[in-house]
Write a protein that holds these residues in place. Structure first.
Motif, mmCIF file in Angstrom:
data_model
loop_
_atom_site.group_PDB
_atom_site.id
_atom_site.type_symbol
_atom_site.label_atom_id
_atom_site.label_comp_id
_atom_site.label_asym_id
_atom_site.label_seq_id
_atom_site.Cartn_x
_atom_site.Cartn_y
_atom_site.Cartn_z
ATOM 1 N N LEU A 136 -9.420 18.506 -31.339
ATOM 2 C CA LEU A 136 -10.090 18.761 -30.054
ATOM 3 C C LEU A 136 -9.437 19.921 -29.305
ATOM 4 O O LEU A 136 -10.115 20.856 -28.846
ATOM 5 C CB LEU A 136 -10.022 17.488 -29.188
ATOM 6 N N ILE A 137 -8.112 19.882 -29.222
ATOM 7 C CA ILE A 137 -7.392 20.892 -28.448
ATOM 8 C C ILE A 137 -7.423 22.243 -29.161
ATOM 9 O O ILE A 137 -7.522 23.290 -28.520
ATOM 10 C CB ILE A 137 -5.935 20.432 -28.187
ATOM 11 N N PHE A 138 -7.367 22.218 -30.503
ATOM 12 C CA PHE A 138 -7.460 23.474 -31.251
ATOM 13 C C PHE A 138 -8.710 24.240 -30.841
ATOM 14 O O PHE A 138 -8.658 25.423 -30.512
ATOM 15 C CB PHE A 138 -7.495 23.205 -32.761
ATOM 16 N N PHE A 139 -9.844 23.545 -30.822
ATOM 17 C CA PHE A 139 -11.089 24.239 -30.496
ATOM 18 C C PHE A 139 -11.133 24.686 -29.035
ATOM 19 O O PHE A 139 -11.663 25.755 -28.735
ATOM 20 C CB PHE A 139 -12.306 23.368 -30.843
ATOM 21 N N LYS A 184 -8.587 14.768 -20.268
ATOM 22 C CA LYS A 184 -8.977 13.356 -20.183
ATOM 23 C C LYS A 184 -9.592 12.889 -21.504
ATOM 24 O O LYS A 184 -9.332 11.778 -21.952
ATOM 25 C CB LYS A 184 -9.975 13.148 -19.043
ATOM 26 N N VAL A 185 -10.396 13.735 -22.097
ATOM 27 C CA VAL A 185 -10.972 13.396 -23.401
ATOM 28 C C VAL A 185 -9.848 13.193 -24.411
ATOM 29 O O VAL A 185 -9.878 12.266 -25.229
ATOM 30 C CB VAL A 185 -11.930 14.514 -23.880
ATOM 31 N N PHE A 189 -9.002 10.038 -26.728
ATOM 32 C CA PHE A 189 -8.887 10.171 -28.187
ATOM 33 C C PHE A 189 -7.571 9.593 -28.688
ATOM 34 O O PHE A 189 -7.516 8.941 -29.731
ATOM 35 C CB PHE A 189 -8.983 11.649 -28.596
ATOM 36 N N ALA A 190 -6.488 9.858 -27.962
ATOM 37 C CA ALA A 190 -5.168 9.382 -28.387
ATOM 38 C C ALA A 190 -5.164 7.853 -28.465
ATOM 39 O O ALA A 190 -4.630 7.267 -29.413
ATOM 40 C CB ALA A 190 -4.091 9.880 -27.426
ATOM 41 N N PHE A 191 -5.791 7.220 -27.479
ATOM 42 C CA PHE A 191 -5.844 5.753 -27.503
ATOM 43 C C PHE A 191 -6.770 5.241 -28.601
ATOM 44 O O PHE A 191 -6.472 4.245 -29.246
ATOM 45 C CB PHE A 191 -6.257 5.205 -26.131
ATOM 46 N N THR A 192 -7.870 5.941 -28.787
ATOM 47 C CA THR A 192 -8.754 5.574 -29.894
ATOM 48 C C THR A 192 -7.974 5.593 -31.200
ATOM 49 O O THR A 192 -8.023 4.638 -31.993
ATOM 50 C CB THR A 192 -9.929 6.568 -29.989
ATOM 51 N N GLY A 193 -7.221 6.676 -31.433
ATOM 52 C CA GLY A 193 -6.452 6.810 -32.661
ATOM 53 C C GLY A 193 -5.454 5.685 -32.823
ATOM 54 O O GLY A 193 -5.375 5.050 -33.889
ATOM 55 N N ALA A 194 -4.705 5.392 -31.748
ATOM 56 C CA ALA A 194 -3.671 4.369 -31.826
ATOM 57 C C ALA A 194 -4.294 2.995 -32.096
ATOM 58 O O ALA A 194 -3.855 2.259 -32.993
ATOM 59 C CB ALA A 194 -2.863 4.350 -30.532
ATOM 60 N N VAL A 195 -5.309 2.635 -31.334
ATOM 61 C CA VAL A 195 -5.892 1.293 -31.446
ATOM 62 C C VAL A 195 -6.617 1.119 -32.782
ATOM 63 O O VAL A 195 -6.451 0.098 -33.454
ATOM 64 C CB VAL A 195 -6.846 1.013 -30.259
ATOM 65 N N VAL A 233 -5.980 2.861 -19.837
ATOM 66 C CA VAL A 233 -6.520 4.212 -19.995
ATOM 67 C C VAL A 233 -6.976 4.776 -18.642
ATOM 68 O O VAL A 233 -6.770 5.955 -18.353
ATOM 69 C CB VAL A 233 -7.683 4.218 -21.020
ATOM 70 N N LEU A 234 -7.552 3.919 -17.795
ATOM 71 C CA LEU A 234 -7.983 4.391 -16.475
ATOM 72 C C LEU A 234 -6.789 4.851 -15.642
ATOM 73 O O LEU A 234 -6.879 5.846 -14.909
ATOM 74 C CB LEU A 234 -8.767 3.300 -15.741
ATOM 75 N N VAL A 235 -5.660 4.114 -15.751
ATOM 76 C CA VAL A 235 -4.453 4.533 -15.031
ATOM 77 C C VAL A 235 -4.013 5.920 -15.531
ATOM 78 O O VAL A 235 -3.694 6.811 -14.739
ATOM 79 C CB VAL A 235 -3.319 3.492 -15.209
ATOM 80 N N LEU A 236 -4.060 6.094 -16.853
ATOM 81 C CA LEU A 236 -3.686 7.401 -17.409
ATOM 82 C C LEU A 236 -4.666 8.501 -16.976
ATOM 83 O O LEU A 236 -4.261 9.625 -16.695
ATOM 84 C CB LEU A 236 -3.635 7.334 -18.936
ATOM 85 N N PHE A 237 -5.951 8.150 -16.901
ATOM 86 C CA PHE A 237 -6.957 9.111 -16.422
ATOM 87 C C PHE A 237 -6.616 9.564 -15.009
ATOM 88 O O PHE A 237 -6.719 10.741 -14.679
ATOM 89 C CB PHE A 237 -8.352 8.477 -16.432
ATOM 90 N N ALA A 238 -6.226 8.586 -14.168
ATOM 91 C CA ALA A 238 -5.902 8.912 -12.784
ATOM 92 C C ALA A 238 -4.713 9.877 -12.739
ATOM 93 O O ALA A 238 -4.723 10.868 -11.988
ATOM 94 C CB ALA A 238 -5.599 7.638 -11.996
ATOM 95 N N LEU A 239 -3.689 9.606 -13.588
ATOM 96 C CA LEU A 239 -2.530 10.504 -13.639
ATOM 97 C C LEU A 239 -2.940 11.884 -14.144
ATOM 98 O O LEU A 239 -2.526 12.910 -13.595
ATOM 99 C CB LEU A 239 -1.448 9.917 -14.548
#
Lengths: 260, 276
Positions: A136-139, A184-185, A189-195, A233-239
């Motif tokens: 994602l970040i590469f693009f 934020k995306v 994604f990071a949480f999707t990968g981990a879970v 994830v919402l807490v992380l979004f807020a940060l």
């Protein structure tokens, strides 16, 4: 209308509370089967037990470690490769097809492969979170550099700036804006990968708990875990949002005296 | 800060009787794949003179300046500068300030590129901002400034480098009439005081006459060439609005209008908007 004049945040909370109250009421009336749809009170109780019993924290810690480390490594790799590809055409020709392929597929299908390669420990989750974020970040970096505002480049050049000045004054800030726009995306994604990584094969983590809850047909635990992951994830979004506002404060048009 | 061209300024003293040419363009042709949109252009800008280049939109005026700045490769022809490249200042219509840098950082940028120490560059930036009526605005980002204020920052960015030759391409076209007149006047005051050499590219005849010592007329494309060069016989220092009342203004406007419009080529549309 009092409700209409209240803030949107208030209206949203009111809607959520109404939904929970309705759900609870329907459960108490016996209209919802608690086996499939346990009432919010039961889900809340499971969450309390998980937290109070201390059972939750190692799992949450494992997932957070994999996600956040994967986010950091994925950002680093994505930014480095994106910059390198944008500045070196040869590298772009090598990297772009691979990246396009990785971007086109649902990258979570790589999870079983990572388990075979790296085992059921932290490493396989980290790898999955990393690759989700890195592509994602590469693009966003690669395209960000290619679509950098030509007028800014020409301005710096007519002021006498060379390549070094261009990178520092134009490309890096421009890319920062692009990356933050996707930040934020990337967290998601990071949480999707981990879970998902934990879901496939693991001995700990929220994904592991979810897998356990599903295999025992424990709907209350499943919903509780979903809510816990969402909250985290919402807490992380807020940060992330705060970081974004801080670093992109130049975008806000502030109040002040105007005119020619 | 020396406010006039005095001993503090190495460029201005002892102006020679025959002014040197700071910009000499010879036989310049520019095209974008197809036939040249301008062909065989000669243009001289003499030291201490305010020269305007007028022509219809799409005639390739902008392309001439882009060749001078090195942003565009010509098909043929030469461009000779009578000053070192760092002594040339550019002010274009779509000049963009760096949105992520404050007004002060934007003005200081050119100085920093010239290896002025940061503290010194910031101080000089603040000085130029206050000169252009933006004292106290140094910490604002471009998004927090009006269009006119942003243009003043861009002017400060260029003037802070103390250029000897200033090249401008319709720099104020995007501004409303009042702001535009005011900024033009401020810039003209500065140019007159510093005997700055200027080449202004514009399609606005009245602006060209009001500001210039002489006006060069570029014809219609395709293969646009130089049509005429007219001296502006209006004394300095000038007031942009009062210059229009001068007896020489009306006749010159008529002459330039005729220069621009006579012998319309059969299909000027073929040139398109390739000038941008």
């Amino acid at each position: 209308m009092t409700l209409g004049r209240a803030g949107p945040a208030f209206r949203r909370s009111a809607a959520l509370l109404a939904l929970l109250a309705g759900w609870e009421t329907l459960s108490r009336l016996g209209w919802l089967d608690p086996f499939y749809m346990p009432p919010p009170s039961a889900v809340g109780q499971v969450m309390l037990d998980l937290a109070a019993g201390g059972e939750l924290w190692p799992h949450l810690g494992a997932t957070a470690t994999a996600a956040l480390a994967g986010l950091a490594i994925g950002l680093t790799i994505g930014i480095a490769l994106g910059f390198a590809a944008a500045l070196l055409p040869v590298l772009a020709e090598l990297l772009e097809p691979v990246m396009i392929l990785l971007n086109a597929i649902p990258r979570v299908i790589l999870a079983p492969l990572f388990v075979i390669w790296l085992g059921i420990g932290l490493a396989s989750k980290l790898a999955l979170a990393t690759i989700l974020v890195a592509v994602l970040i590469f693009f966003s970096v690669f395209n960000g550099i290619k679509e950098v505002d030509r007028r800014l480049v020409e301005r710096v050049r007519t002021l006498g700036g060379g390549r070094r000045v261009l990178v520092r004054e134009v490309y890096v800030p421009s890319v920062t804006a692009w990356v933050l726009g996707n930040f934020k995306v990337a967290v998601g994604f990071a949480f999707t990968g981990a879970v998902v990584g934990e879901f496939v094969a693991s001995s700990r983590g929220l994904g592991y708990l979810l897998q356990f809850a599903q295999s025992t047909y424990n709907a209350a635990l499943t919903i509780a875990l979903i809510v816990i992951i969402m909250t985290f994830v919402l807490v992380l979004f807020a940060l992330a949002g705060r970081l974004e506002r801080r670093l992109l404060r130049w975008r806000r048009s502030g109040a002040g005296p105007r005119g020619g | 800060m020396p406010s006039t061209a005095g001993p503090g300024r190495p460029a201005a003293p002892a102006r020679p009787a025959v002014p040197e040419t700071l910009l000499r363009v010879r036989g310049l042709s520019v095209g974008f794949g197809g036939p040249p949109i301008i062909d065989g252009i000669d243009l001289d800008v003499r030291a201490g003179q305010f020269t305007s280049l007028i022509g219809p939109s799409g005639s390739g005026k902008t392309s001439i300046l882009r060749v001078v700045t090195g942003l565009l490769e010509p098909l043929r022809g030469t461009v000779e500068l009578g000053v070192a490249p760092p002594d040339v200042g550019f002010l274009f219509q779509d000049d963009a300030l760096l949105p992520w840098r404050t007004a002060r950082q934007n003005v200081a940028l050119g100085l920093r590129i010239r290896d002025v120490p940061p503290a010194d560059a910031d101080a000089r930036a603040d000085h130029w901002l206050s000169r252009l009526g933006l004292a106290g605005y140094g910490d604002r980002f471009p998004a927090q400034l009006s269009g006119g204020q942003r243009k003043r920052v861009a002017i400060a960015q260029v003037l802070a480098l103390r250029p000897r030759l200033l090249l401008m391409d319709e720099p104020f076209a995007a501004l409303d009439a009042i702001v535009r007149t005011r900024i033009t006047q401020e810039l003209l005051d500065w140019v007159e005081r510093e005997h700055l050499t200027v080449l202004l590219v514009t399609h606005d005849l009245e602006e060209a006459i009001g500001a210039s010592d002489n006006v060069a007329v570029l014809g219609h494309g395709p293969r646009a060439a130089m049509r005429a060069r007219r001296a502006v016989d209006i004394p300095r220092p000038r007031d942009v609005l009062e210059a229009r009342q001068h007896p020489a203004f009306g006749p010159l406007l008529r002459t330039l209008w005729n220069d621009l419009t006579e012998e319309e080529p059969p299909s000027p549309a073929a040139a398109g908007e390739a000038g941008r």
